[in-house]
Design a protein around this motif. Structure first.
Motif, PDB file in Angstrom:
ATOM      1  N   ARG A  35      44.388  43.399  39.537  1.00  0.00           N
ATOM      2  CA  ARG A  35      43.860  42.040  39.501  1.00  0.00           C
ATOM      3  C   ARG A  35      44.870  41.118  38.829  1.00  0.00           C
ATOM      4  O   ARG A  35      45.455  41.474  37.810  1.00  0.00           O
ATOM      5  CB  ARG A  35      42.536  41.983  38.722  1.00  0.00           C
ATOM      6  CG  ARG A  35      41.485  42.963  39.215  1.00  0.00           C
ATOM      7  CD  ARG A  35      40.175  42.800  38.469  1.00  0.00           C
ATOM      8  NE  ARG A  35      39.216  43.830  38.859  1.00  0.00           N
ATOM      9  CZ  ARG A  35      37.927  43.821  38.565  1.00  0.00           C
ATOM     10  NH1 ARG A  35      37.439  42.809  37.847  1.00  0.00           N
ATOM     11  NH2 ARG A  35      37.123  44.786  38.950  1.00  0.00           N
ATOM     12  N   ARG A  73      35.440  37.694  30.119  1.00  0.00           N
ATOM     13  CA  ARG A  73      34.346  38.292  30.893  1.00  0.00           C
ATOM     14  C   ARG A  73      34.873  39.197  31.999  1.00  0.00           C
ATOM     15  O   ARG A  73      34.293  40.253  32.290  1.00  0.00           O
ATOM     16  CB  ARG A  73      33.467  37.184  31.460  1.00  0.00           C
ATOM     17  CG  ARG A  73      32.739  36.418  30.359  1.00  0.00           C
ATOM     18  CD  ARG A  73      31.780  35.383  30.892  1.00  0.00           C
ATOM     19  NE  ARG A  73      31.057  34.745  29.798  1.00  0.00           N
ATOM     20  CZ  ARG A  73      30.175  33.774  29.955  1.00  0.00           C
ATOM     21  NH1 ARG A  73      29.910  33.324  31.164  1.00  0.00           N
ATOM     22  NH2 ARG A  73      29.562  33.253  28.912  1.00  0.00           N
ATOM     23  N   GLU A  74      35.972  38.790  32.625  1.00  0.00           N
ATOM     24  CA  GLU A  74      36.555  39.645  33.660  1.00  0.00           C
ATOM     25  C   GLU A  74      37.100  40.932  33.046  1.00  0.00           C
ATOM     26  O   GLU A  74      36.969  42.015  33.630  1.00  0.00           O
ATOM     27  CB  GLU A  74      37.677  38.884  34.381  1.00  0.00           C
ATOM     28  CG  GLU A  74      38.222  39.578  35.606  1.00  0.00           C
ATOM     29  CD  GLU A  74      37.277  39.551  36.795  1.00  0.00           C
ATOM     30  OE1 GLU A  74      37.565  40.234  37.795  1.00  0.00           O
ATOM     31  OE2 GLU A  74      36.249  38.844  36.725  1.00  0.00           O
ATOM     32  N   SER A 105      34.128  43.386  32.463  1.00  0.00           N
ATOM     33  CA  SER A 105      33.673  44.087  33.678  1.00  0.00           C
ATOM     34  C   SER A 105      34.752  45.035  34.196  1.00  0.00           C
ATOM     35  O   SER A 105      34.449  46.130  34.668  1.00  0.00           O
ATOM     36  CB  SER A 105      33.280  43.085  34.757  1.00  0.00           C
ATOM     37  OG  SER A 105      34.387  42.308  35.149  1.00  0.00           O
ATOM     38  N   PHE A 106      36.014  44.614  34.118  1.00  0.00           N
ATOM     39  CA  PHE A 106      37.133  45.454  34.554  1.00  0.00           C
ATOM     40  C   PHE A 106      37.213  46.722  33.730  1.00  0.00           C
ATOM     41  O   PHE A 106      37.369  47.836  34.268  1.00  0.00           O
ATOM     42  CB  PHE A 106      38.417  44.645  34.455  1.00  0.00           C
ATOM     43  CG  PHE A 106      39.670  45.412  34.816  1.00  0.00           C
ATOM     44  CD1 PHE A 106      39.864  45.887  36.102  1.00  0.00           C
ATOM     45  CD2 PHE A 106      40.659  45.631  33.872  1.00  0.00           C
ATOM     46  CE1 PHE A 106      41.009  46.578  36.444  1.00  0.00           C
ATOM     47  CE2 PHE A 106      41.817  46.312  34.201  1.00  0.00           C
ATOM     48  CZ  PHE A 106      41.978  46.796  35.490  1.00  0.00           C
ATOM     49  N   HIS A 128      36.984  33.121  31.120  1.00  0.00           N
ATOM     50  CA  HIS A 128      36.993  33.916  32.346  1.00  0.00           C
ATOM     51  C   HIS A 128      37.731  35.237  32.128  1.00  0.00           C
ATOM     52  O   HIS A 128      37.282  36.293  32.590  1.00  0.00           O
ATOM     53  CB  HIS A 128      37.663  33.129  33.474  1.00  0.00           C
ATOM     54  CG  HIS A 128      37.768  33.887  34.758  1.00  0.00           C
ATOM     55  ND1 HIS A 128      36.677  34.126  35.562  1.00  0.00           N
ATOM     56  CD2 HIS A 128      38.822  34.479  35.377  1.00  0.00           C
ATOM     57  CE1 HIS A 128      37.060  34.821  36.614  1.00  0.00           C
ATOM     58  NE2 HIS A 128      38.351  35.046  36.518  1.00  0.00           N
ATOM     59  N   PHE A 129      38.851  35.190  31.408  1.00  0.00           N
ATOM     60  CA  PHE A 129      39.589  36.418  31.125  1.00  0.00           C
ATOM     61  C   PHE A 129      38.737  37.387  30.317  1.00  0.00           C
ATOM     62  O   PHE A 129      38.694  38.585  30.613  1.00  0.00           O
ATOM     63  CB  PHE A 129      40.871  36.098  30.353  1.00  0.00           C
ATOM     64  CG  PHE A 129      41.628  37.325  29.914  1.00  0.00           C
ATOM     65  CD1 PHE A 129      42.476  37.977  30.788  1.00  0.00           C
ATOM     66  CD2 PHE A 129      41.472  37.843  28.632  1.00  0.00           C
ATOM     67  CE1 PHE A 129      43.163  39.117  30.398  1.00  0.00           C
ATOM     68  CE2 PHE A 129      42.154  38.971  28.234  1.00  0.00           C
ATOM     69  CZ  PHE A 129      43.000  39.603  29.125  1.00  0.00           C
ATOM     70  N   SER A 155      44.299  45.444  30.308  1.00  0.00           N
ATOM     71  CA  SER A 155      44.157  44.006  30.557  1.00  0.00           C
ATOM     72  C   SER A 155      45.157  43.261  29.673  1.00  0.00           C
ATOM     73  O   SER A 155      45.169  43.446  28.457  1.00  0.00           O
ATOM     74  CB  SER A 155      42.730  43.535  30.243  1.00  0.00           C
ATOM     75  OG  SER A 155      41.785  44.235  31.017  1.00  0.00           O
ATOM     76  N   HIS A 196      45.341  36.792  37.834  1.00  0.00           N
ATOM     77  CA  HIS A 196      44.790  35.433  37.781  1.00  0.00           C
ATOM     78  C   HIS A 196      45.914  34.523  37.309  1.00  0.00           C
ATOM     79  O   HIS A 196      46.369  34.618  36.174  1.00  0.00           O
ATOM     80  CB  HIS A 196      43.611  35.407  36.813  1.00  0.00           C
ATOM     81  CG  HIS A 196      42.950  34.069  36.695  1.00  0.00           C
ATOM     82  ND1 HIS A 196      41.616  33.934  36.359  1.00  0.00           N
ATOM     83  CD2 HIS A 196      43.404  32.806  36.860  1.00  0.00           C
ATOM     84  CE1 HIS A 196      41.300  32.648  36.322  1.00  0.00           C
ATOM     85  NE2 HIS A 196      42.386  31.945  36.611  1.00  0.00           N
ATOM     86  N   HIS A 239      42.152  41.829  43.543  1.00  0.00           N
ATOM     87  CA  HIS A 239      41.671  40.509  43.110  1.00  0.00           C
ATOM     88  C   HIS A 239      42.866  39.572  42.924  1.00  0.00           C
ATOM     89  O   HIS A 239      43.785  39.888  42.156  1.00  0.00           O
ATOM     90  CB  HIS A 239      40.923  40.599  41.779  1.00  0.00           C
ATOM     91  CG  HIS A 239      39.603  41.306  41.862  1.00  0.00           C
ATOM     92  ND1 HIS A 239      39.465  42.575  42.362  1.00  0.00           N
ATOM     93  CD2 HIS A 239      38.355  40.912  41.498  1.00  0.00           C
ATOM     94  CE1 HIS A 239      38.192  42.943  42.299  1.00  0.00           C
ATOM     95  NE2 HIS A 239      37.500  41.951  41.787  1.00  0.00           N
ATOM     96  N   TYR A 244      45.057  44.527  34.848  1.00  0.00           N
ATOM     97  CA  TYR A 244      44.581  43.165  35.118  1.00  0.00           C
ATOM     98  C   TYR A 244      45.435  42.209  34.295  1.00  0.00           C
ATOM     99  O   TYR A 244      45.581  42.367  33.085  1.00  0.00           O
ATOM    100  CB  TYR A 244      43.104  43.043  34.731  1.00  0.00           C
ATOM    101  CG  TYR A 244      42.569  41.633  34.624  1.00  0.00           C
ATOM    102  CD1 TYR A 244      42.875  40.668  35.575  1.00  0.00           C
ATOM    103  CD2 TYR A 244      41.747  41.269  33.561  1.00  0.00           C
ATOM    104  CE1 TYR A 244      42.375  39.376  35.473  1.00  0.00           C
ATOM    105  CE2 TYR A 244      41.230  39.982  33.450  1.00  0.00           C
ATOM    106  CZ  TYR A 244      41.554  39.038  34.413  1.00  0.00           C
ATOM    107  OH  TYR A 244      41.064  37.757  34.299  1.00  0.00           O
ATOM    108  N   LEU A 248      32.177  32.761  39.337  1.00  0.00           N
ATOM    109  CA  LEU A 248      33.400  33.540  39.478  1.00  0.00           C
ATOM    110  C   LEU A 248      34.547  32.898  38.720  1.00  0.00           C
ATOM    111  O   LEU A 248      35.291  33.549  38.004  1.00  0.00           O
ATOM    112  CB  LEU A 248      33.765  33.672  40.963  1.00  0.00           C
ATOM    113  CG  LEU A 248      35.042  34.452  41.264  1.00  0.00           C
ATOM    114  CD1 LEU A 248      34.846  35.915  40.910  1.00  0.00           C
ATOM    115  CD2 LEU A 248      35.423  34.311  42.724  1.00  0.00           C
TER     116      LEU A 248
END
Length: 490
Positions: free
Chosen positions: A336, A481-482, A485-486, A478-479, A278, A338, A364, A313, A470
């Motif tokens: 993913r 928490r994502e 999970s990632f 958001h990064f 990530s 973002h 994503h 990600y 989401l």
């Protein structure tokens, strides 16, 4: 409470009561502990508190200001800090210190030049130091700690997108508390024996470039996930320390810290293959932390050859398209991405590049923009770039868009192309526009017809609204928490 005749629940063995209480949530356990002394005794068994998830700050858990929560945090940490196995701590923004961005529901920005709110921000930083000290003091001798996850909300600690330690020095003259925090973390890492997950995201003043050196040899051999991000100089992860982490399978870093040297080390044959990576790229920090020296195309090829199951990600926060094109290498196994911006604009060329290079891996895609206006990415194109992305990326399962114009007929096309495999299609109502020429031949309400057509394409009921679970208000949250999970998907 009677069970059979005069035999009541209080006559049950403590082991059975503890087992029954294990089905309660943490909040309900605390409430139940006030019923009687017997329940209180049973509820504080170590086996019931192997995992703690705490969110502290302005009204986060119990209402009131963050400082009012400190005694409760101290109580929990005194009871469970010595034996808890998994600890998650999030520092929330102080109430009232943030306000919604103009015209964008759920987005937040600092409020300037209000003396009362500035005082609240100062109080929030004082509370931040006190609460971090409280947590680290109580887990310093915990040898059973397996997971430590820390997240500090950047909204109360940053200035124009870049974290600045001077903010903490204003409330900690001489840096006495910061030094104690850093020393306590060294003790936590040196006393640990089986840490598998270590993450510190935007916890200003906690991690230093020397922190990993104190990690005990047993934990260095057991660590599977490492995440250290705070946009500070220098890099928090050195090649020397990363070389010790031979079983590392998941890594989260600032993109500028993922150097060619680190990539070469991770591609070595004497360590476990990397499964999740990530990376966060902050455009506001690029002047201080340039992209020079980051992993090249050859580095990515070597890393993927060693780690065939590697998935990446990427979050790009306010990054111009020119810099995006520099970092999006063809061999990067992007799953993913973002793209979130306040002033910069993602171009149609960037979207076309993503669709072409990552058509076999991308699942994503999140595209957010908070500036005024809703630019049309397909205005000079025969085909809309978003439609082409949905067509080419065969594994696309999450598509989130806000701040760019999405024409209704293109939204219908996307739903039909991906169908039920597109698990999440979140498009804000403000982003949707309707072709005036089509309205002439359309009967009834255009919004109702759009909902109907997209629902048919997806095979489920759909509405043009943003899912707040989401897409969070704060991009870095958001990064975080994502990324969690990632990385768990490894």
């Amino acid at each position: 409470m009677a069970l059979y005749g005069c035999v009541g629940a209080m006559a049950l063995p403590s082991e059975l009561i503890v087992h029954i209480f294990s089905f309660l949530s943490d909040r309900d356990k605390l409430r139940a502990s006030s019923v009687c002394s017997r329940w209180r005794e049973c509820l504080f068994y170590p086996s019931l508190w192997t995992e703690l998830k705490l969110r502290v700050g302005g009204g986060a858990n119990w209402g009131g200001s963050g400082s009012e929560q400190t005694p409760r945090l101290e109580f929990l940490m005194r009871k469970f800090g010595a034996f808890v196995r998994e600890l998650h701590l999030e520092v929330a923004p102080v109430d009232g210190y943030l306000s919604p961005l103009s015209g964008v529901e759920g987005r937040i920005e600092p409020v300037e030049r209000d003396p009362q709110l500035l005082d609240r921000g100062k109080d929030a930083r004082i509370t931040y130091l006190e609460q971090v000290l409280c947590v680290l003091r109580c887990i310093r001798n915990n040898r059973n700690l397996q997971k430590l996850s820390l997240y500090g909300d950047t909204c109360i600690l940053q200035d124009e997108g870049i974290l600045d330690s001077a903010y903490l020095q204003q409330v900690d003259p001489g840096g006495k508390k910061i030094k104690e925090i850093q020393q306590l973390l060294l003790e936590v890492l040196s006393n640990s024996r089986k840490i598998k997950w270590l993450s510190s995201t935007f916890m200003l003043g906690v991690v230093t470039p020397c922190s990993l050196a104190s990690l005990s040899n047993p934990s260095a051999g057991s660590l599977e996930h490492l995440g250290l991000l705070d946009n500070q100089l220098p890099c928090l992860v050195s090649p020397v320390e990363l070389e010790r982490l031979v079983h590392l399978r998941s890594l989260a870093l600032d993109f500028c810290d993922f150097t060619s040297e680190l990539s070469h080390l991770l591609a070595g044959g004497d360590r476990a293959p990397l499964h999740r990576l990530s990376l966060m790229l902050n455009g506001a920090a690029l002047e201080a932390k340039p992209l020079d020296g980051t992993a090249s195309e050859d580095d990515w090829k070597a890393l993927v050859q060693r780690s065939a199951n590697l998935r990446v990600y990427v979050m790009a926060l306010d990054v111009c398209s020119q810099d995006l094109l520099r970092v999006l290498k063809p061999s990067l196994p992007l799953e993913r991405i973002h793209l979130d911006s306040y002033s910069t604009l993602v171009t149609d060329g960037t979207l076309e590049l993503i669709a072409q290079q990552y058509n076999k891996t991308l699942s994503h895609f999140v595209l957010m923009r908070d500036d005024t206006g809703f630019p049309d990415l397909g205005i000079n194109q025969n085909e809309d770039p978003l439609v082409l992305l949905a067509w080419r990326c065969v594994h696309l399962s999450v598509l989130v868009i806000h701040g760019y114009t999405v024409w209704s007929h293109n939204l219908v096309a996307i739903s039909r192309l991906r169908g039920s495999s597109l698990k999440v299609l979140a498009v804000s109502e403000e982003s949707i526009d309707f072709d005036p020429d089509q309205r002439v031949f359309m009967e009834g309400d255009p919004v109702h017809n759009l909902v109907k057509e997209v629902s048919l394409g997806l095979g489920r009921v759909w509405h043009p609204s943003m899912d707040s679970n989401l897409v969070l208000g704060e991009p870095t949250q958001h990064f975080h928490r994502e990324m969690q999970s990632f990385s768990l998907g490894m």
